[in-house]
Enzyme design. Structure first.
Site, PDB file in Angstrom:
ATOM      1  N   PHE A  22       0.869  -1.178   0.000  1.00 12.14           N
ATOM      2  CA  PHE A  22       0.000   0.000   0.000  1.00 12.14           C
ATOM      3  C   PHE A  22       0.913   1.238   0.000  1.00 12.14           C
ATOM      4  O   PHE A  22       1.843   1.323   0.788  1.00 12.14           O
ATOM      5  CB  PHE A  22      -0.886  -0.013   1.250  1.00 12.14           C
ATOM      6  N   GLU A  58      -1.230  -5.212   8.310  1.00 14.08           N
ATOM      7  CA  GLU A  58      -0.736  -6.602   8.358  1.00 14.08           C
ATOM      8  C   GLU A  58       0.681  -6.700   8.941  1.00 14.08           C
ATOM      9  O   GLU A  58       1.176  -7.807   9.174  1.00 14.08           O
ATOM     10  CB  GLU A  58      -0.728  -7.204   6.943  1.00 14.08           C
ATOM     11  N   ALA A  80       3.419   3.509   4.926  1.00 16.45           N
ATOM     12  CA  ALA A  80       2.958   4.897   4.825  1.00 16.45           C
ATOM     13  C   ALA A  80       1.449   4.897   4.984  1.00 16.45           C
ATOM     14  O   ALA A  80       0.726   4.316   4.163  1.00 16.45           O
ATOM     15  CB  ALA A  80       3.343   5.485   3.476  1.00 16.45           C
ATOM     16  N   ILE A  82      -1.633   7.346   5.077  1.00 16.63           N
ATOM     17  CA  ILE A  82      -1.886   8.736   4.668  1.00 16.63           C
ATOM     18  C   ILE A  82      -3.349   9.083   4.927  1.00 16.63           C
ATOM     19  O   ILE A  82      -4.252   8.445   4.394  1.00 16.63           O
ATOM     20  CB  ILE A  82      -1.509   8.925   3.176  1.00 16.63           C
ATOM     21  N   THR A  86      -8.351   7.741   3.329  1.00 15.50           N
ATOM     22  CA  THR A  86      -9.398   6.873   3.852  1.00 15.50           C
ATOM     23  C   THR A  86      -9.802   7.281   5.258  1.00 15.50           C
ATOM     24  O   THR A  86      -8.962   7.745   6.034  1.00 15.50           O
ATOM     25  CB  THR A  86      -8.909   5.406   3.899  1.00 15.50           C
ATOM     26  N   HIS A  88     -10.445   5.250   7.513  1.00 13.41           N
ATOM     27  CA  HIS A  88      -9.921   4.322   8.519  1.00 13.41           C
ATOM     28  C   HIS A  88      -8.418   4.474   8.775  1.00 13.41           C
ATOM     29  O   HIS A  88      -7.777   3.611   9.339  1.00 13.41           O
ATOM     30  CB  HIS A  88     -10.379   2.868   8.291  1.00 13.41           C
ATOM     31  N   PHE A 113      10.079   1.335  13.950  1.00 10.33           N
ATOM     32  CA  PHE A 113       8.796   1.846  13.432  1.00 10.33           C
ATOM     33  C   PHE A 113       9.054   2.864  12.326  1.00 10.33           C
ATOM     34  O   PHE A 113       9.152   4.065  12.568  1.00 10.33           O
ATOM     35  CB  PHE A 113       8.012   2.463  14.587  1.00 10.33           C
ATOM     36  N   ARG A 127       9.052  12.964   3.641  1.00  5.36           N
ATOM     37  CA  ARG A 127       9.722  12.098   4.631  1.00  5.36           C
ATOM     38  C   ARG A 127      10.304  10.837   4.005  1.00  5.36           C
ATOM     39  O   ARG A 127      10.852   9.994   4.704  1.00  5.36           O
ATOM     40  CB  ARG A 127       8.702  11.707   5.718  1.00  5.36           C
TER      41      ARG A 127
END
Ligand code: INI
Length: 156
Positions: A22, A58, A80, A82, A86, A88, A113, A127
């Site tokens: 993604f 995941e 990432a 963003i 969305t 969610h 992380f 970034r």
């Protein structure tokens, strides 16, 4: 005073990079930054493993699998999330952060992380190798330091 700190030496260490498909335009840049950082600090290309996951949600499961295998000195998670894309966002970002922190505590293997959480694509690009550096490289740096530190704290 007895003091411990991790050295930024990656030679002889093995790292798993867990990256999300993604937003792969961004995550490929994070992988590139992480890989460059690891190699420049002495890691061997043969000691790096890249695992693709569908999305940041995941990541905890796969990071846990890598950590539990005890094959790696550290796991570096690159994603990432963003906000613009969305509703969610909050769930994906929160579960990734929480799950990866739990993985690190449960397994005792450092998990870095390197998951961007940004309001828009422009901030993510900044970034991922532009104005604000490369957070993949920053995550790799943290992983190198933590892998070394854990070895030093190993006990007598
Ligand atoms: N996954 C991401 O890594 N980043 C995102 O921005 C994102 N958004 O916005 O939805 C995202 N969603 C997918 C999610 O991680 C899971 O792969 C999906 O829900 C299937 O479980």
């Amino acid at each position: 005073m007895e003091t411990f700190e991790g050295k930024l030496v990656a030679s002889g260490r093995k790292f798993a990079l867990v990256a999300s498909r993604f937003n792969s335009l961004i995550t490929k840049q994070l992988i590139s930054g992480a890989q460059d950082c690891l190699l420049r600090h002495g890691a061997s290309a043969d000691d790096l493993t890249l695992v693709w996951v569908p999305g940041s949600f995941e990541m905890p499961l796969v990071a846990a699998k890598c950590a539990e295998s005890k094959k790696y000195d550290a796991v570096i998670c690159l994603g990432a999330v963003i906000r613009g894309e969305t509703p969610h966002f909050e769930y994906v970002a929160a579960e990734a952060a929480k799950g990866l922190a739990q993985t690190m505590l449960k397994t005792g293997v450092p998990v870095a992380f390197g998951v961007l959480t940004t309001d828009n694509v422009e901030q993510a690009i900044d970034r991922a190798g532009m104005k604000s550096g490369n957070k993949g490289a920053d995550a790799a740096m943290a992983a190198i330091e933590m892998a070394d530190l854990m070895g030093r704290l190993g006990g007598k």
